[in-house]
Design an enzyme around this catalytic site. Structure first.
Site, mmCIF file in Angstrom:
data_model
loop_
_atom_site.group_PDB
_atom_site.id
_atom_site.type_symbol
_atom_site.label_atom_id
_atom_site.label_comp_id
_atom_site.label_asym_id
_atom_site.label_seq_id
_atom_site.Cartn_x
_atom_site.Cartn_y
_atom_site.Cartn_z
ATOM 1 N N CYS A 32 92.302 54.985 19.978
ATOM 2 C CA CYS A 32 91.780 55.757 21.114
ATOM 3 C C CYS A 32 92.168 55.092 22.436
ATOM 4 C CB CYS A 32 90.257 55.880 20.986
ATOM 5 S SG CYS A 32 89.517 56.944 22.222
ATOM 6 N N CYS A 82 91.041 46.122 25.752
ATOM 7 C CA CYS A 82 91.475 47.424 25.250
ATOM 8 C C CYS A 82 92.988 47.504 25.085
ATOM 9 C CB CYS A 82 91.010 48.527 26.191
ATOM 10 S SG CYS A 82 91.459 48.229 27.894
HETATM 11 S S1 SF4 Z 1 87.043 52.590 25.749
HETATM 12 FE FE1 SF4 Z 1 88.805 52.969 24.444
HETATM 13 S S2 SF4 Z 1 87.858 53.648 22.495
HETATM 14 FE FE2 SF4 Z 1 86.295 53.914 24.057
HETATM 15 S S3 SF4 Z 1 86.522 56.073 24.705
HETATM 16 FE FE3 SF4 Z 1 87.679 54.750 26.121
HETATM 17 S S4 SF4 Z 1 89.728 54.791 25.378
HETATM 18 FE FE4 SF4 Z 1 88.412 55.497 23.685
#
Ligand code: SF4
Length: 230
Positions: free
Chosen positions: A115, A226
């Site tokens: 994600c 991230c």
């Molecule tokens: S922090 Fe990373 S895993 Fe969480 S919603 Fe945002 S992009 Fe997706």
């Protein structure tokens, strides 16, 4: 220019001088990516106030807090400047959410990284394309991981210089500067949120907790990153 030459040239400069000198060394090829968090608001203020030729960009993951959009809007109004907004590829997001659901990131680290990759890393790489210098609001005391960095680096993977103007600032230094200069900031910072990312993946921290403890708190091990700066 080599890293040590750049380092020598800038080491005695103030933060504002460093930003201005870098904008002249890398004309049209220097970018500041802001998360709209409180550190980044300091840097945005310095760039916009001094009319520096530095591109300011942010990533809209589609999962941000409403308060973060307030900051974006208030900042554009306050300074009368443009912030470039990068979105993820809609086909990648549609495929991931259709196949795995809207909360797949809670199920595994792999899903979470997928994600973050789609919503953050890919758009970031698009923003960095063609750039030679990348400014970020990272501070050394945000985590052990970040403590190992330096205020000026060359990222071999991305082939880009990285400059952290607030590297040696404490969180108190940041909040003091923001208040003194009446800089717009995210109201969540007043509710125990220190590092603010996507809404489902960020929560407030308790006194004494690590600065990054409110990010992906369900993951116990490993650095709370991230992939933007790895
Ligand atoms: S922090 Fe990373 S895993 Fe969480 S919603 Fe945002 S992009 Fe997706």
């Amino acid at each position: 220019m080599k890293l040590n030459e750049l380092n020598d040239q800038l080491s005695d400069n103030s933060i504002e001088e460093r930003l201005e000198n870098l904008s002249n060394i890398f004309p049209g090829k220097i970018i500041f990516t802001t998360s709209l968090g409180i550190e980044d608001q300091v840097i945005t203020h310095l760039i916009f106030k001094n009319n520096l030729n530095i591109k300011v960009a942010t990533l809209d993951t589609g999962r941000l807090f409403p308060q973060t959009y307030d900051v974006l809007s208030n900042t554009i109004i306050r300074y009368g400047k443009k912030i470039d907004v990068y979105f993820p590829d809609y086909e990648d997001v549609e495929k991931m959410v259709t196949e795995k659901g809207p909360l797949s990131f809670y199920k595994s680290v792999e899903n979470r990284k997928e994600c973050c990759g789609i919503r953050k890393v890919v758009p970031l790489n698009r923003a960095l394309n063609g750039m030679e210098c990348w400014i970020s609001g990272i501070r050394a005391d945000q985590s052990d991981n970040r403590h190992q960095l330096d205020w000026l680096e060359f990222d071999e993977n991305k082939n880009i210089y990285k400059f952290y103007p607030l590297f040696n600032w404490s969180f108190d230094d940041v909040t003091r500067f923001v208040k003194e200069n009446n800089i717009p900031y995210n109201s969540l910072h007043d509710k125990g949120f220190v590092s603010i990312g996507c809404e489902p993946c960020t929560r407030a921290i308790k006194p004494g907790e690590d600065f990054r403890a409110g990010r992906w708190w369900w993951e116990n091990d490993g650095p709370k990153e991230c992939g933007l700066h790895s």
